[in-house]
Structure formats: C-alpha cells, structure tokens
Scaffold this motif. Structure first.
Motif, PDB file in Angstrom:
ATOM      1  N   ARG A 112       0.823  -1.206   0.000  1.00 20.19           N
ATOM      2  CA  ARG A 112       0.000   0.000   0.000  1.00 20.19           C
ATOM      3  C   ARG A 112       0.859   1.259   0.000  1.00 20.19           C
ATOM      4  N   HIS A 113       1.937   1.237   0.757  1.00 18.77           N
ATOM      5  CA  HIS A 113       2.781   2.433   0.847  1.00 18.77           C
ATOM      6  C   HIS A 113       3.829   2.493  -0.264  1.00 18.77           C
ATOM      7  N   GLY A 114       4.244   1.328  -0.757  1.00 18.17           N
ATOM      8  CA  GLY A 114       5.219   1.313  -1.847  1.00 18.17           C
ATOM      9  C   GLY A 114       6.528   1.964  -1.461  1.00 18.17           C
ATOM     10  N   ASN A 115       7.133   2.647  -2.417  1.00 14.51           N
ATOM     11  CA  ASN A 115       8.439   3.271  -2.197  1.00 14.51           C
ATOM     12  C   ASN A 115       8.381   4.463  -1.249  1.00 14.51           C
ATOM     13  N   ARG A 116       7.176   4.910  -0.891  1.00 15.48           N
ATOM     14  CA  ARG A 116       7.066   6.003   0.072  1.00 15.48           C
ATOM     15  C   ARG A 116       7.633   5.608   1.425  1.00 15.48           C
ATOM     16  N   LEU A 117       7.756   4.303   1.676  1.00 15.99           N
ATOM     17  CA  LEU A 117       8.329   3.843   2.937  1.00 15.99           C
ATOM     18  C   LEU A 117       9.761   4.348   3.130  1.00 15.99           C
ATOM     19  N   PHE A 118      10.434   4.659   2.034  1.00 20.36           N
ATOM     20  CA  PHE A 118      11.822   5.111   2.135  1.00 20.36           C
ATOM     21  C   PHE A 118      11.927   6.600   2.445  1.00 20.36           C
ATOM     22  N   LEU A 119      10.847   7.339   2.337  1.00 22.27           N
ATOM     23  CA  LEU A 119      10.909   8.785   2.531  1.00 22.27           C
ATOM     24  C   LEU A 119      11.369   9.184   3.934  1.00 22.27           C
ATOM     25  N   PRO A 120      10.856   8.556   5.011  1.00 24.22           N
ATOM     26  CA  PRO A 120      11.354   8.936   6.339  1.00 24.22           C
ATOM     27  C   PRO A 120      12.853   8.713   6.506  1.00 24.22           C
ATOM     28  N   ILE A 121      13.367   7.632   5.888  1.00 28.38           N
ATOM     29  CA  ILE A 121      14.805   7.360   5.992  1.00 28.38           C
ATOM     30  C   ILE A 121      15.599   8.387   5.194  1.00 28.38           C
ATOM     31  N   LEU A 122      15.102   8.705   4.000  1.00 26.22           N
ATOM     32  CA  LEU A 122      15.795   9.689   3.167  1.00 26.22           C
ATOM     33  C   LEU A 122      15.799  11.073   3.808  1.00 26.22           C
ATOM     34  N   ALA A 123      14.789  11.341   4.648  1.00 20.73           N
ATOM     35  CA  ALA A 123      14.740  12.647   5.315  1.00 20.73           C
ATOM     36  C   ALA A 123      15.960  12.844   6.211  1.00 20.73           C
ATOM     37  N   ILE A 124      16.449  11.766   6.819  1.00 25.33           N
ATOM     38  CA  ILE A 124      17.601  11.875   7.717  1.00 25.33           C
ATOM     39  C   ILE A 124      18.842  12.303   6.947  1.00 25.33           C
ATOM     40  N   LEU A 140      22.712  16.420   5.049  1.00 26.30           N
ATOM     41  CA  LEU A 140      23.530  17.004   3.984  1.00 26.30           C
ATOM     42  C   LEU A 140      23.200  18.481   3.766  1.00 26.30           C
ATOM     43  N   VAL A 141      21.911  18.764   3.580  1.00 28.31           N
ATOM     44  CA  VAL A 141      21.505  20.138   3.293  1.00 28.31           C
ATOM     45  C   VAL A 141      21.810  21.051   4.481  1.00 28.31           C
ATOM     46  N   GLY A 142      21.499  20.579   5.693  1.00 31.46           N
ATOM     47  CA  GLY A 142      21.757  21.387   6.875  1.00 31.46           C
ATOM     48  C   GLY A 142      23.230  21.678   7.072  1.00 31.46           C
ATOM     49  N   SER A 143      24.080  20.679   6.833  1.00 29.69           N
ATOM     50  CA  SER A 143      25.521  20.877   7.007  1.00 29.69           C
ATOM     51  C   SER A 143      26.066  21.905   6.031  1.00 29.69           C
ATOM     52  N   LEU A 144      25.460  21.978   4.856  1.00 30.82           N
ATOM     53  CA  LEU A 144      25.955  22.892   3.828  1.00 30.82           C
ATOM     54  C   LEU A 144      25.365  24.298   3.933  1.00 30.82           C
ATOM     55  N   THR A 145      24.176  24.425   4.513  1.00 34.66           N
ATOM     56  CA  THR A 145      23.472  25.714   4.445  1.00 34.66           C
ATOM     57  C   THR A 145      23.225  26.387   5.791  1.00 34.66           C
ATOM     58  N   LEU A 146      23.328  25.641   6.897  1.00 37.08           N
ATOM     59  CA  LEU A 146      22.928  26.208   8.184  1.00 37.08           C
ATOM     60  C   LEU A 146      24.096  26.642   9.063  1.00 37.08           C
ATOM     61  N   LYS A 147      25.286  26.586   8.533  1.00 32.58           N
ATOM     62  CA  LYS A 147      26.444  27.029   9.322  1.00 32.58           C
ATOM     63  C   LYS A 147      26.414  28.546   9.477  1.00 32.58           C
ATOM     64  N   ARG A 164      30.036  23.646  16.139  1.00 30.83           N
ATOM     65  CA  ARG A 164      30.962  22.545  16.427  1.00 30.83           C
ATOM     66  C   ARG A 164      30.358  21.183  16.119  1.00 30.83           C
ATOM     67  N   HIS A 165      29.049  21.034  16.314  1.00 32.77           N
ATOM     68  CA  HIS A 165      28.383  19.750  16.077  1.00 32.77           C
ATOM     69  C   HIS A 165      27.269  19.900  15.038  1.00 32.77           C
ATOM     70  N   LEU A 166      27.524  20.728  14.037  1.00 32.28           N
ATOM     71  CA  LEU A 166      26.490  21.047  13.053  1.00 32.28           C
ATOM     72  C   LEU A 166      25.931  19.797  12.384  1.00 32.28           C
ATOM     73  N   THR A 167      26.797  18.923  11.889  1.00 37.16           N
ATOM     74  CA  THR A 167      26.325  17.740  11.163  1.00 37.16           C
ATOM     75  C   THR A 167      25.532  16.807  12.062  1.00 37.16           C
ATOM     76  N   LEU A 168      26.013  16.588  13.290  1.00 37.09           N
ATOM     77  CA  LEU A 168      25.305  15.683  14.198  1.00 37.09           C
ATOM     78  C   LEU A 168      23.927  16.231  14.573  1.00 37.09           C
ATOM     79  N   VAL A 169      23.851  17.530  14.797  1.00 36.47           N
ATOM     80  CA  VAL A 169      22.559  18.136  15.109  1.00 36.47           C
ATOM     81  C   VAL A 169      21.617  18.017  13.914  1.00 36.47           C
ATOM     82  N   CYS A 170      22.134  18.201  12.713  1.00 36.14           N
ATOM     83  CA  CYS A 170      21.301  18.053  11.514  1.00 36.14           C
ATOM     84  C   CYS A 170      20.823  16.615  11.346  1.00 36.14           C
TER      85      CYS A 170
END
Length: 321
Positions: free
Chosen positions: A96-108, A113-120, A133-139
């Motif tokens: 029923r959910h199909g490939n949408r099941l991967f969306l929550p994982i891809l969000a991580i 990636l995006v946060g590390s590059l844009t939120l510094k 100091r912990h930008l990537t881990l927080v993202c």
C-alpha cells in the motif's frame, strides 16, 4: 568560547537518554522477558550515560561501563515477546505504501547534507541557529525527528509505537549496540598508553621501511589489521598514524598528509568489512535480518574488502609521493 545557540547536541543527547529510560521501564514491565530485571538495568544504565554523563565523576562513569560489559557479557540482556503483525498484513501494508516507505529514511540523510551545507553560522537574532561545532550531528538529529514524524503520519501509528519498535530493535541487536561507542575510545587509550610508539619501534626494527613501498604496505595493512582487532577505523587511525604514518610516511618519505589520511582511513574501512568486532556493520545487520549465520555478512564482504584494500595500497603509493 562557543557562542550560544538555539539547537545543540546536548538537547539531542537528552532525547536519546529519555528514550532509553522509557525503554528500560518498558522492559521492566515485560513479564515475557525471562531477564527483564537485568535487561531493564542494562538499558537504564545506558540511559544514565546519556542523561548525566557530563556530570558523572569519571570513576562513576567507568563503573557504569564495567557494569554494562558485565551484564552483556554474562547474558543478562534478554528479548521479550513483541506483538508483530502477521506476514500477510505486513506485505499488504508494504504494498500500500510502496516506495514512500523510504521517505522517512531519506529525510535523515537529506537534512544532514543540506543542513551541514546551508545552516552554518545562521543566526536567529543574537543566537546561532545550530552550534557550529556539532552542526552535522545536530542536523542528523533534526532529520531523525522529521523522519519519525513522517513515519507516524504515513502509518497513522501513535508516538508510543516508536518506543515499542525501538525496544524491539534494541533487544534484537542486544549488547552489541554499545560496542561502537566503546571501541571509538580505544584508539585514544592506545595512543595515551604509547602503543603508537611501540608500533613505530617494531616497524623500524623489523621492516625495511626505508623502501616507500614497504612503508605504504606496513601502514595500509596495519590500518586494516588494527581495525579488525578494534572494530573501528577511527580507533586504529591514531595508533597507526602516530606509529608509521607521521614518522615514516611523512617524516622519512615526505608524503602528502591529506592523501595518507584519506586513503589510510579507507584501508581501515576495508578491515571493518572483515571483522565481527565491527558489530554495527556486520553482526547487527545479521541479527536484524534474522540470518542463521551471524558471520554471513562478513562472508559476503571479505573478497571485495581484500580487492579494495589492494587498490588502496597502490593508490597510496602512487598519489602520496
């Protein structure tokens, strides 16, 4: 001094600690678990490390780690009975959910990636949005929360179901889940104990390291072998770099330090693929997939690991000097 921020790693560490404490409480209440008291104690002590690690005296933290090792090593961590849907129901839900099941994982990974590059250095008023100091881990933590919300919304489950599923996964993985954290500190302990100097002494007295090829092989194979022993390339890196990398590859042969560090770590990762000590990569996946052979993942990986290691040694020689 680090400027104040709205989001920092301590907040996510606290969330992990609270989740572990809740899992410990659920384990104590689970009468189907034959070792519910010792299992609950294990997860409770693990929670204490996250909740109060910064304030615990070193001796107290050390005793907790010893207790965790004892509980895990003596078989004190058991598995309870978890209510699972029938295979037909799970298959229907997946269809029923199909490939949408991967969306929550891809969000991580996407937010990391995006946060590390844009939120510094992004500010909200006079405060940093995220500590630098912990930008990537927080993202990664933010991505995990977004992924959790997306998964709950998609499956229409209650938030408490996330705790039940977390407990099931942790019990399936067992005490091996804490092994990466313990092994990550091993390299620093070995370095402080002078293991790097001992490695340098052995290498210079027993191997013709004045030959660049022999020096490269000693360093690359040493990274792989030490990683196999310690289960973590980050633990092997300071030992081998202090023992062979800096004094021989850089000091004697004047190699490129960036190439040495990058490909040297890659050699260590090859060792990761071939050892049960790298539990989070090899043993835990076998447990989660319910494989009968706990070393099945290693058996599938070692030919590729050896081939890649050979290529790394050649690249290390060609690119570093």
């Amino acid at each position: 001094m680090t400027p104040p921020s709205l989001l920092n790693l301590d907040q996510f560490t606290l969330l992990v600690g609270l989740a572990l404490a809740a899992i410990a409480a659920l384990t104590w209440r689970d009468r189907s678990n034959p070792r519910r008291w010792t299992s609950g104690l294990f997860w409770g002590l693990y929670a204490v490390i996250y909740l109060a690690g910064d304030w615990l005296p070193p001796i107290s933290a050390g005793l907790i780690v010893v207790a965790l090792a004892a509980l895990g090593g003596l078989g004190g961590v058991g598995i309870g009975r978890h209510a699972l849907r029938e295979p037909v129901e799970r298959q229907a839900s997946a269809s029923r959910h199909g490939n949408r099941l991967f969306l929550p994982i891809l969000a991580i990974s996407t937010l990391a990636l995006v946060g590390s590059l844009t939120l510094k250095e992004v500010h909200v008023g006079s405060l940093l949005l995220i500590e630098t100091r912990h930008l990537t881990l927080v993202c990664v933590g933010l991505g995990s929360l977004v992924g959790l919300v997306a998964a709950l919304r998609m499956t229409r489950e209650r938030p408490v179901q996330a705790l039940h599923e977390s407990r099931r996964l942790l019990e399936t993985m067992g005490p091996a889940v804490i092994l990466p954290q313990m092994l990550a500190t091993l390299g620093l302990l070995f370095t402080d104990a002078g293991v790097g100097k001992a490695v340098a002494s052995i290498a210079t007295t027993t191997l013709p390291v004045d030959n660049p090829w022999m020096a490269v092989v000693a360093y690359g194979l040493g990274m792989a072998l030490f990683t196999m022993v310690m289960g973590n390339a980050f633990a092997a890196f300071p030992v081998m770099t202090a023992g062979i990398g800096i004094p021989i590859l850089l000091g004697m042969h004047h190699g490129n330090p960036a190439v040495m560090a990058a490909i040297g770590m890659f050699c260590g990762y090859c060792g990761t693929l071939m050892t049960p000590m790298a539990a989070n990569f090899n043993i835990i996946p076998a447990a989660l997939l319910e494989l009968k052979d706990r070393n099945a993942v290693i058996r599938a990986q070692w030919p590729t690991a050896l081939a890649v290691l050979g290529v790394n040694l050649v690249l290390l020689k060609l690119l570093m000097f």
